[in-house]
Enzyme design. Structure first.
Site, PDB file in Angstrom:
ATOM      1  N   ALA A  39      12.363  18.032 -19.659  1.00 14.48           N
ATOM      2  CA  ALA A  39      11.499  17.936 -20.832  1.00 14.48           C
ATOM      3  C   ALA A  39      12.172  16.740 -21.776  1.00 14.48           C
ATOM      4  CB  ALA A  39      11.201  19.140 -21.730  1.00 14.48           C
ATOM      5  N   ASP A  42      11.966  13.557 -20.019  1.00  9.73           N
ATOM      6  CA  ASP A  42      10.711  12.924 -20.017  1.00  9.73           C
ATOM      7  C   ASP A  42      10.305  12.266 -21.349  1.00  9.73           C
ATOM      8  OD1 ASP A  42      10.223  13.755 -17.384  1.00  9.73           O
ATOM      9  OD2 ASP A  42       9.021  15.441 -18.009  1.00  9.73           O
ATOM     10  N   SER A  87      23.883  -2.284  15.894  1.00  8.58           N
ATOM     11  CA  SER A  87      23.415  -0.954  16.149  1.00  8.58           C
ATOM     12  C   SER A  87      24.849  -0.259  16.464  1.00  8.58           C
ATOM     13  CB  SER A  87      22.593  -0.741  17.426  1.00  8.58           C
ATOM     14  OG  SER A  87      22.282   0.319  17.780  1.00  8.58           O
ATOM     15  N   LEU A  88      24.718   1.046  16.856  1.00  9.81           N
ATOM     16  CA  LEU A  88      26.013   1.764  17.423  1.00  9.81           C
ATOM     17  C   LEU A  88      26.078   2.030  18.713  1.00  9.81           C
ATOM     18  CD1 LEU A  88      26.288   4.274  14.529  1.00  9.81           C
ATOM     19  CD2 LEU A  88      28.055   2.466  15.047  1.00  9.81           C
ATOM     20  N   GLU A 117      31.272  10.405   9.908  1.00  6.14           N
ATOM     21  CA  GLU A 117      30.311  10.639   9.018  1.00  6.14           C
ATOM     22  C   GLU A 117      29.170  11.274   9.561  1.00  6.14           C
ATOM     23  OE1 GLU A 117      29.120   6.635   7.508  1.00  6.14           O
ATOM     24  OE2 GLU A 117      31.115   6.394   6.684  1.00  6.14           O
ATOM     25  N   LYS A 119      25.643  11.201  11.073  1.00  5.55           N
ATOM     26  CA  LYS A 119      24.634  10.133  11.613  1.00  5.55           C
ATOM     27  C   LYS A 119      23.153  10.563  10.950  1.00  5.55           C
ATOM     28  CE  LYS A 119      23.501   7.095  15.205  1.00  5.55           C
ATOM     29  NZ  LYS A 119      21.937   7.156  15.095  1.00  5.55           N
ATOM     30  N   ASP A 121      19.507  10.711  10.409  1.00  8.40           N
ATOM     31  CA  ASP A 121      18.320  10.549  11.311  1.00  8.40           C
ATOM     32  C   ASP A 121      17.110   9.905  10.395  1.00  8.40           C
ATOM     33  OD1 ASP A 121      16.982   9.968  13.471  1.00  8.40           O
ATOM     34  OD2 ASP A 121      16.525  12.061  13.974  1.00  8.40           O
ATOM     35  N   ARG A 140      15.852  -2.788   8.668  1.00  7.43           N
ATOM     36  CA  ARG A 140      16.921  -3.296   9.660  1.00  7.43           C
ATOM     37  C   ARG A 140      15.927  -4.230  10.622  1.00  7.43           C
ATOM     38  NH1 ARG A 140      17.874  -1.937  15.145  1.00  7.43           N
ATOM     39  NH2 ARG A 140      20.067  -2.895  15.655  1.00  7.43           N
ATOM     40  N   GLU A 174      21.027   4.560   4.994  1.00  6.16           N
ATOM     41  CA  GLU A 174      20.123   5.251   5.481  1.00  6.16           C
ATOM     42  C   GLU A 174      19.008   5.848   4.519  1.00  6.16           C
ATOM     43  OE1 GLU A 174      20.623   4.729   8.796  1.00  6.16           O
ATOM     44  OE2 GLU A 174      19.114   5.968   9.920  1.00  6.16           O
ATOM     45  N   TYR A 226      26.367   3.809   3.201  1.00  7.21           N
ATOM     46  CA  TYR A 226      27.639   3.871   3.905  1.00  7.21           C
ATOM     47  C   TYR A 226      28.206   2.585   4.038  1.00  7.21           C
ATOM     48  CZ  TYR A 226      24.067   3.040   7.596  1.00  7.21           C
ATOM     49  OH  TYR A 226      23.067   2.728   8.372  1.00  7.21           O
ATOM     50  N   LYS A 314      26.305  11.640  19.790  1.00  3.50           N
ATOM     51  CA  LYS A 314      24.948  11.989  19.822  1.00  3.50           C
ATOM     52  C   LYS A 314      25.110  13.664  19.968  1.00  3.50           C
ATOM     53  CE  LYS A 314      21.652   9.530  19.842  1.00  3.50           C
ATOM     54  NZ  LYS A 314      20.717   9.098  18.706  1.00  3.50           N
ATOM     55  N   CYS A 408      -9.310  40.914  22.948  1.00  2.00           N
ATOM     56  CA  CYS A 408      -7.924  40.950  23.316  1.00  2.00           C
ATOM     57  C   CYS A 408      -7.441  40.604  24.605  1.00  2.00           C
ATOM     58  CB  CYS A 408      -7.265  42.308  22.720  1.00  2.00           C
ATOM     59  SG  CYS A 408      -5.680  42.504  23.347  1.00  2.00           S
ATOM     60  N   CYS A 411      -6.089  44.242  26.169  1.00  2.31           N
ATOM     61  CA  CYS A 411      -6.897  45.510  26.284  1.00  2.31           C
ATOM     62  C   CYS A 411      -8.383  45.289  25.999  1.00  2.31           C
ATOM     63  CB  CYS A 411      -6.392  46.503  25.144  1.00  2.31           C
ATOM     64  SG  CYS A 411      -6.769  45.915  23.473  1.00  2.31           S
ATOM     65  N   CYS A 426      -5.593  42.321  17.215  1.00  2.86           N
ATOM     66  CA  CYS A 426      -5.916  43.158  18.073  1.00  2.86           C
ATOM     67  C   CYS A 426      -6.020  44.452  17.255  1.00  2.86           C
ATOM     68  CB  CYS A 426      -5.412  43.334  19.381  1.00  2.86           C
ATOM     69  SG  CYS A 426      -5.930  44.573  20.206  1.00  2.86           S
ATOM     70  N   CYS A 431      -3.280  49.440  22.044  1.00  2.00           N
ATOM     71  CA  CYS A 431      -3.093  48.262  22.997  1.00  2.00           C
ATOM     72  C   CYS A 431      -1.959  48.214  23.570  1.00  2.00           C
ATOM     73  CB  CYS A 431      -3.503  46.746  22.430  1.00  2.00           C
ATOM     74  SG  CYS A 431      -3.149  45.461  23.067  1.00  2.00           S
TER      75      CYS A 431
HETATM   76  S1  IVH Z   1      27.157   2.511  10.651  1.00  2.00           S
HETATM   77  C1  IVH Z   1      27.731  -1.413  12.376  1.00  2.00           C
HETATM   78  N1  IVH Z   1      26.691   5.177   9.585  1.00  2.00           N
HETATM   79  O1  IVH Z   1      22.518   4.657  13.212  1.00  2.00           O
HETATM   80  C2  IVH Z   1      27.884  -0.065  11.867  1.00  2.00           C
HETATM   81  N2  IVH Z   1      24.864   3.983  10.799  1.00  2.00           N
HETATM   82  O2  IVH Z   1      22.640   3.444  16.016  1.00  2.00           O
HETATM   83  C3  IVH Z   1      26.141   0.528  11.752  1.00  2.00           C
HETATM   84  N3  IVH Z   1      23.044   5.636  11.026  1.00  2.00           N
HETATM   85  O3  IVH Z   1      20.930   1.557  12.838  1.00  2.00           O
HETATM   86  C4  IVH Z   1      25.930   1.531  11.251  1.00  2.00           C
HETATM   87  N4  IVH Z   1      23.981   7.424   9.760  1.00  2.00           N
HETATM   88  O4  IVH Z   1      20.547   3.319  11.016  1.00  2.00           O
HETATM   89  C5  IVH Z   1      26.190   4.065  10.360  1.00  2.00           C
HETATM   90  N5  IVH Z   1      26.742   7.171   8.698  1.00  2.00           N
HETATM   91  C6  IVH Z   1      26.117   6.206   9.520  1.00  2.00           C
HETATM   92  C7  IVH Z   1      24.818   6.160   9.876  1.00  2.00           C
HETATM   93  C8  IVH Z   1      24.367   5.228  10.521  1.00  2.00           C
HETATM   94  C9  IVH Z   1      22.752   6.746  10.485  1.00  2.00           C
HETATM   95  C10 IVH Z   1      22.010   4.841  11.687  1.00  2.00           C
HETATM   96  C11 IVH Z   1      21.868   3.342  11.316  1.00  2.00           C
HETATM   97  C12 IVH Z   1      22.239   2.756  12.336  1.00  2.00           C
HETATM   98  C13 IVH Z   1      22.106   3.604  13.748  1.00  2.00           C
HETATM   99  C14 IVH Z   1      22.789   3.122  14.821  1.00  2.00           C
END
Ligand code: IVH
Length: 676
Positions: A39, A42, A87-88, A117, A119, A121, A140, A174, A226, A314, A408, A411, A426, A431
Site C-alpha cells: 500500500a 502504491d 548459440s551453445l 549456470e 540453462k 528455458d 535473439r 533469458e 548472464y 542438456k 461405468c 460395472c 461411478c 464396482c
Molecule cells: S550463454 C555465448 N547462459 O540457451 C553464450 N545461455 O542454446 C550464449 N540460455 O540462446 C548463451 N540460460 O537463450 C547462456 N545461463 C545461460 C543460459 C543461456 C539459457 C539459452 C540462451 C541461448 C541458448 C543457447
C-alpha cells in the site's frame, strides 16, 4: 505538503521520488525483500503519477510510471546485433562433457575454472542502455538480427529502466514465464476459448511478441541476466566478476550459479541442479558451463555458431510430442472416472511414457483433444504424465472427438456428475474397479501400510473372489495364499504377519485407509486427535466435525454421508470383528497442536527422513510445511545440497536447522513418529 513552485524544484522532487521507487522495486522484484508495504509503495507510485500528470514535460523515459508506456505497436522493427548472439553446443552425456572439459584443460595454461549456470528455458534477449537509460530490447532472432520488443520488455518489473553506469552498456539474458504465471495465463486462455500454450517457453515467446504492452504487463514475464558488455567488451576479467557487476547494477541474476574447479565438481553441480529442478518456479532444460577467465575465452574463440569456451549439458527432455492411440477410462476408489490417453510410447525425463492423464471430460472438450491427435505430453519429477495441448497443425481430418459414455466402463452403472462439478463418478460402491483401488489404498504406505500387497496380488485376490472388502484381507489363510501365483509359504506368512501387525495401527491410518472422500492423511490425523475412537467419529454431528482444524463444510458432509451409509457401517463392524482395533493417539497428542501457526520449509536431502515424512511430522503437531521461504517462515530445515532456499533463509535471517535439531525440537514439542 509545501507547494512546489519552480520547475527545477519539481524536477528534483520527481527525481528523488523516482529513485526511491526504483529502490523499492529492486528490493521487491529482485531481492524479494520489500521494506515497505504494498500500500505504501502504491502511494509513492500514485504521487509520482500525479506529479507527472501535472508536469507532463518532465516525464522521463526511465520513470517507473513508464513501464507500460505507449499504445499498441504495429509490428516489430528489425534490429541488427552488433555482437551476434551465439548459440551453445549441446552435450547429452557425461562422457561428452568430459571431452569438453579435456579439450579446455588441454588448451589453457592453468587448470581451468568454470562457472556453472542453470540453462533457463525461455528466450534470450539483448538489452541496450545508453547513459544509464534502457533504450532497446531485442530478441535473439537468428542471432544476427532480432525483433525490437522494447515496449514489452519494459513491463518486466524486476528489470531496471535505469542503471548507474554511463556510456554504452549491453546486458544479455533469458526472459521467461514463471510456472505459476504460465498456469494462470493458460487457464484464462482456455476460459476464453483460446488455445493454451504448450509450455512456459512458448508462452514467453508468444508474450514477448504481443502487440499490446498492457497485455504483456498482465502476464508477468521475468528475466535473469548472464552477460554484460561495456562498449562491446566484458568490463571485468572473469565471468564471475561480470555476474557480480550485473548484480551491482541492479540486474537480476540467477542465484544458483556456481564456480567449479574440476570435472568432479561439474558433475556434482548437475546432480544438485537436477534435484532442485522441480522445486523452482521456472523451467530449466540443462546446465551451461562457461570458462570463467575472459582472456581464456578470447583465446579459445568461437565458431560461427558456438563459443568454444562454453557448453550446454542438456537434461533429458520432460516434454515431447506423441500421438493419442485411444482414450480409456479409469475408475478410481472414490468412483471418479478419469479419461487416460494411450500414447505412442515416447521417452520423457529418462523413462518411457505410454499413458497420460486427460483429467476429465470437460478438459478434453475445452482443449478439443481427439483420438489420433498429436499432443504435447509433459512429465516432470514423479507426477503422472499429462497431455497439455494439441498440435492442431498436424491434424489430418480423421481424428475422432471423444464422447463421455453414460455408463461405468467396468460395472455398467449409470455415471453421475453432481451439479457444478466436472468429474463423473461411478456410484456403485461394489464396482470392481472401485474395490480394487480401495484395497490398494487401504494397504498403501500412508494408510494401513501393509507390506507385500502389490497390484498383482490384489488382482489375484479379486479374481478368485477371495476378498470383497478390506475386512476380508484379515480372514485370509496361509493355505489359501499359497495357491496364488508367485506366492510361497514364506512370503505368505510374511503377509499374514504384516496384516496382524496392522490391526494395532494408529487410528489415523485406519481413517485414511477407509478412503472417505476428501479425507486424506492430514485430515485423518486431525480427526483422530479430536475423536479417539471410530465410534466417536462415526457418531459425531456436523457441528462437532467442524471443530476440527482441517474440516470444512464439504469434508464434514462427506464424513456424515460415509458414516450414514449402511454398507460402510457393515464394513466397520466386520473390521472390528476380525480384530482391527486401532490405537487412539497418546493423550498428550490429542488436540495438542504446539506448532500451530508455525511454518517450516525443507530444502536439500535429509540424512534419514524423506521430505514427505518430515512434512507429515510438522503437520502432526499443527504446523505447516510450505514450499518457499519468506519472512513468515519459522524454520528452514536444510539437508545435503540445499540450494536457493537455504541462501534465502540466511539472507532473511530465518533460523536454519539440521535434521538432528529438527528431530530434537519435534520430540521436545511432544511429537512422536514411527519411521515408515
Ligand atoms: S550463454 C555465448 N547462459 O540457451 C553464450 N545461455 O542454446 C550464449 N540460455 O540462446 C548463451 N540460460 O537463450 C547462456 N545461463 C545461460 C543460459 C543461456 C539459457 C539459452 C540462451 C541461448 C541458448 C543457447
Amino acid at each position: 505538503m509545501t507547494p512546489l513552485s519552480d520547475e527545477e524544484d519539481v524536477r528534483l522532487a520527481l527525481e528523488t521520488l523516482r529513485r526511491e521507487i526504483r529502490s523499492h522495486e529492486y528490493r521487491y522484484y529482485v531481492e524479494n525483500r520489500p521494506s515497505i508495504t504494498d500500500a505504501d509503495f502504491d502511494r509513492l507510485l500514485k504521487r509520482l503519477e500525479e506529479l507527472e500528470t501535472r508536469y507532463p514535460n518532465l516525464i522521463t523515459e526511465d520513470s517507473p510510471t513508464q513501464r507500460v508506456g505507449g499504445a499498441p505497436v504495429e509490428g516489430f522493427q528489425t534490429f541488427h546485433h552488433k555482437i551476434p548472439l551465439l548459440s551453445l553446443q549441446n552435450v547429452y552425456s557425461l562422457p561428452e562433457l568430459q571431452e569438453f572439459y579435456n579439450r579446455i584443460a588441454k588448451n589453457t595454461t592453468s587448470p581451468p575454472l568454470f562457472v556453472g549456470e542453470l540453462k533457463i528455458d525461455g528466450l534470450s534477449i539483448s538489452l541496450h542502455y545508453r547513459d544509464g537509460t534502457l533504450q532497446r530490447a531485442v530478441t535473439r532472432g537468428d542471432g544476427e538480427k532480432g525483433d525490437d520488443v522494447t515496449s514489452n520488455i519494459r513491463t518486466i518489473r524486476s528489470l531496471p529502466l535505469h542503471i548507474p553506469e554511463g556510456g554504452s552498456v549491453e546486458a544479455r539474458g533469458e526472459v521467461y514465464l514463471p510456472r505459476d504465471s504460465f498456469e494462470t495465463m493458460n487457464r484464462l486462455r482456455e476460459e476464453r476459448g483460446e488455445e493454451p500454450f504448450a509450455n512456459p517457453r512458448n508462452g514467453a515467446a508468444g508474450t514477448v511478441h504481443l502487440l499490446d504492452p498492457r497485455e504483456v504487463s498482465n502476464r508477468h514475464l521475468e528475466i535473469f541476466l548472464y552477460s554484460l558488455f561495456f562498449d562491446g567488451a566484458e568490463p571485468r576479467p572473469s565471468h564471475r566478476e561480470n555476474l557480480s557487476l550485473l548484480r551491482e547494477l541492479g540486474f537480476r541474476t540467477n542465484p544458483l550459479s556456481r564456480s567449479l574447479s574440476s570435472f568432479q565438481e561439474m558433475t556434482e553441480f548437475i546432480e544438485e541442479a537436477g534435484r532442485l529442478r522441480d522445486s523452482l518456479d521456472y523451467d530449466v532444460d540443462g546446465i551451461v558451463f562457461k570458462v570463467d577467465d575472459i582472456a581464456a575465452q578470447k583465446a579459445l574463440s568461437s565458431t560461427s555458431k558456438f563459443p568454444r569456451w562454453a557448453v550446454a549439458f542438456k537434461f533429458p527432455p520432460e516434454e515431447g510430442i506423441s500421438r493419442i492411440l485411444s482414450i480409456q477410462l479409469q475408475v478410481g476408489r472414490t468412483g471418479a472416472v478419469t479419461p487416460v490417453a494411450n500414447l505412442e510410447p515416447l521417452r520423457l525425463a529418462g523413462s518411457t511414457v505410454s499413458r497420460a492423464t486427460l483429467h476429465n471430460a470437460e478438459e478434453i472438450r475445452r482443449k478439443d483433444i481427439r483420438v489420433g491427435d498429436w499432443v504435447w505430453v509433459v512429465k516432470s519429477g514423479d507426477v503422472i504424465p499429462k497431455v497439455t495441448a494439441v498440435v492442431k497443425e498436424r491434424r489430418e481430418g480423421n481424428e475422432t472427438p471423444f464422447t463421455m459414455p453414460d455408463l461405468c466402463p467396468i460395472c455398467a452403472s449409470p455415471l453421475e456428475k453432481p451439479e457444478g462439478e466436472v468429474v463423473w463418478r461411478c456410484p456403485n460402491l461394489s464396482c470392481p474397479a472401485r474395490l480394487r483401488e480401495s484395497l490398494l489404498h487401504f494397504v498403501s504406505r500412508d494408510a494401513m501400510n501393509i507390506d507385500g500387497f502389490g497390484e498383482a496380488l490384489v488382482d489375484q485376490l479379486l479374481e478368485k473372489g477371495m476378498v470383497k472388502d478390506p475386512a476380508d484381507l484379515y480372514t485370509l489363510r496361509l493355505d489359501e495364499l499359497e495357491t496364488l501365483e508367485r506366492m510361497g509359504r514364506k512370503s505368505g506368512a510374511k503377509i499374514l504377519n504384516a496384516l496382524q501387525e496392522s490391526k494395532k495401527n494408529p487410528l489415523a491410518r485406519l481413517i485414511n485407509g477407509l478412503g472417505i472422500r476428501l479425507v486424506g492423511e492430514v485430515t485423518a490425523r486431525d480427526l483422530a486427535m479430536r475423536f479417539p475412537t471410530l465410534e466417536a467419529l462415526s457418531s459425531a454431528t456436523q457441528e462437532e466435525l467442524l471443530t476440527v482444524p482441517e474440516v470444512g463444510e464439504k469434508v464434514a458432509q462427506s464424513l456424515r454421508s460415509f458414516f450414514s451409509d449402511p454398507s460402510n457401517l457393515t464394513l466397520l463392524e466386520k473390521l472390528a470383528e476380525v480384530g482391527v482395533s486401532p490405537s487412539p493417539p497418546e493423550p498428550s497428542q490429542q488436540l495438542s497442536l504446539p506448532w500451530k501457526g508455525m511454518k517450516f520449509v525443507f530444502t536439500g536431502e535429509l540424512p534419514s527422513l524423506e521430505r514427505r515424512e518430515a512434512e507429515a511430522m510438522v503437520r502432526s503437531l499443527g504446523g505447516e510445511a510450505t514450499g518457499s521461504v519468506s519472512g513468515k517462515t519459522s524454520f528452514v530445515v536444510a539437508g545435503e545440497a540445499a540450494g536457493s532456499k537455504l541462501a534465502k533463509a540466511l539472507s532473511l535471517k530465518v533460523p536454519v536447522l539440521s535434521q538432528e535439531e529438527f528431530l530434537r525440537l519435534f520430540q521436545e514439542a511432544g511429537g512422536s513418529w514411527e519411521q515408515g
